[in-house]
Design a protein around this motif. Structure first.
Motif, PDB file in Angstrom:
ATOM      1  N   HIS A  18       0.820  -1.209   0.000  1.00  0.00           N
ATOM      2  CA  HIS A  18       0.000   0.000   0.000  1.00  0.00           C
ATOM      3  C   HIS A  18       0.853   1.258   0.000  1.00  0.00           C
ATOM      4  O   HIS A  18       0.458   2.279  -0.568  1.00  0.00           O
ATOM      5  CB  HIS A  18      -0.994  -0.044   1.165  1.00  0.00           C
ATOM      6  CG  HIS A  18      -2.041  -1.082   0.924  1.00  0.00           C
ATOM      7  ND1 HIS A  18      -1.845  -2.413   1.192  1.00  0.00           N
ATOM      8  CD2 HIS A  18      -3.263  -0.999   0.380  1.00  0.00           C
ATOM      9  CE1 HIS A  18      -2.907  -3.102   0.832  1.00  0.00           C
ATOM     10  NE2 HIS A  18      -3.792  -2.259   0.340  1.00  0.00           N
ATOM     11  N   HIS A  19       2.024   1.196   0.604  1.00  0.00           N
ATOM     12  CA  HIS A  19       2.963   2.321   0.504  1.00  0.00           C
ATOM     13  C   HIS A  19       3.475   2.440  -0.933  1.00  0.00           C
ATOM     14  O   HIS A  19       3.610   3.551  -1.452  1.00  0.00           O
ATOM     15  CB  HIS A  19       4.127   2.139   1.480  1.00  0.00           C
ATOM     16  CG  HIS A  19       3.731   2.318   2.898  1.00  0.00           C
ATOM     17  ND1 HIS A  19       3.539   3.561   3.471  1.00  0.00           N
ATOM     18  CD2 HIS A  19       3.461   1.409   3.862  1.00  0.00           C
ATOM     19  CE1 HIS A  19       3.185   3.417   4.728  1.00  0.00           C
ATOM     20  NE2 HIS A  19       3.126   2.121   4.998  1.00  0.00           N
ATOM     21  N   ASP A  22       0.893   4.043  -3.142  1.00  0.00           N
ATOM     22  CA  ASP A  22       0.743   5.476  -2.870  1.00  0.00           C
ATOM     23  C   ASP A  22       2.002   6.285  -3.163  1.00  0.00           C
ATOM     24  O   ASP A  22       1.973   7.511  -3.104  1.00  0.00           O
ATOM     25  CB  ASP A  22       0.339   5.696  -1.403  1.00  0.00           C
ATOM     26  CG  ASP A  22      -1.082   5.243  -1.125  1.00  0.00           C
ATOM     27  OD1 ASP A  22      -1.870   5.103  -2.078  1.00  0.00           O
ATOM     28  OD2 ASP A  22      -1.398   5.018   0.055  1.00  0.00           O
ATOM     29  N   HIS A  23       3.100   5.619  -3.487  1.00  0.00           N
ATOM     30  CA  HIS A  23       4.360   6.295  -3.795  1.00  0.00           C
ATOM     31  C   HIS A  23       4.193   7.144  -5.061  1.00  0.00           C
ATOM     32  O   HIS A  23       3.308   6.897  -5.882  1.00  0.00           O
ATOM     33  CB  HIS A  23       5.455   5.235  -3.979  1.00  0.00           C
ATOM     34  CG  HIS A  23       6.835   5.784  -4.006  1.00  0.00           C
ATOM     35  ND1 HIS A  23       7.400   6.419  -2.925  1.00  0.00           N
ATOM     36  CD2 HIS A  23       7.784   5.776  -4.981  1.00  0.00           C
ATOM     37  CE1 HIS A  23       8.627   6.785  -3.232  1.00  0.00           C
ATOM     38  NE2 HIS A  23       8.885   6.404  -4.471  1.00  0.00           N
ATOM     39  N   SER A  69      -5.039   7.656  -1.111  1.00  0.00           N
ATOM     40  CA  SER A  69      -4.280   6.795  -0.204  1.00  0.00           C
ATOM     41  C   SER A  69      -4.989   5.453  -0.067  1.00  0.00           C
ATOM     42  O   SER A  69      -6.197   5.355  -0.242  1.00  0.00           O
ATOM     43  CB  SER A  69      -4.106   7.447   1.171  1.00  0.00           C
ATOM     44  OG  SER A  69      -5.357   7.676   1.782  1.00  0.00           O
ATOM     45  N   HIS A  71      -5.156   1.901   2.463  1.00  0.00           N
ATOM     46  CA  HIS A  71      -4.877   1.385   3.800  1.00  0.00           C
ATOM     47  C   HIS A  71      -5.316  -0.075   3.867  1.00  0.00           C
ATOM     48  O   HIS A  71      -6.267  -0.474   3.208  1.00  0.00           O
ATOM     49  CB  HIS A  71      -5.631   2.199   4.856  1.00  0.00           C
ATOM     50  CG  HIS A  71      -5.391   3.662   4.724  1.00  0.00           C
ATOM     51  ND1 HIS A  71      -4.289   4.279   5.274  1.00  0.00           N
ATOM     52  CD2 HIS A  71      -6.085   4.623   4.074  1.00  0.00           C
ATOM     53  CE1 HIS A  71      -4.330   5.573   4.974  1.00  0.00           C
ATOM     54  NE2 HIS A  71      -5.411   5.809   4.250  1.00  0.00           N
TER      55      HIS A  71
END
Length: 137
Positions: A18-19, A22-23, A69, A71
């Protein structure tokens, strides 16, 4: 049988995914997906993509159409049919309504020489779609 260290590494992979999504670019995706990965978003009204480059191209579309974003929660690692699976819930803000969109991912993960990677992800929608906060009469 999975070792505790494998389960921890897989949960870290799921969180990192998920990071990576969103990068600012898709440079982290090789640390998340296999080269021949499948991303199936058809149960969310989205597409099916096969291969890392196709998945990267989908997320390169930016925000919108993607949420600002992503999550994850309730990550559960298990073995089924000689595969390592992960079921987890996701939640994303919906900039169009100010609410949230939620769903599930069911992943097939594989251990590569570089570590655990997602080989297949099937995403499904939970909300909106059939949810009502009103009590039944």
């Amino acid at each position: 049988m999975l070792e505790t260290s494998d389960i921890v590494a897989i949960k870290q992979l799921e969180a990192f995914c998920h990071h990576a999504v969103d990068h600012n670019d898709q440079s982290l995706f090789a640390d998340v997906f296999t080269e021949d990965a499948r991303f199936d978003g058809r149960l969310c009204g989205g597409p099916l993509f096969e291969g890392l480059e196709a998945i990267k191209g989908f997320f390169a579309l930016g925000r919108p159409p993607h949420p600002p974003s992503h999550h994850m929660t309730n990550c559960y690692v298990y073995e089924e049919d000689d595969r390592v699976r992960v079921k987890m819930k996701w939640i994303c803000p919906d900039p169009g309504t100010g609410g949230v969109v939620t769903g599930d991912n069911i992943d097939w993960v594989v251990k590569t020489p570089e570590g655990w990677r997602i080989r297949e992800r099937v995403a499904s929608m939970r909300h909106p779609g059939g949810f009502s906060a009103q009590p039944a009469s």
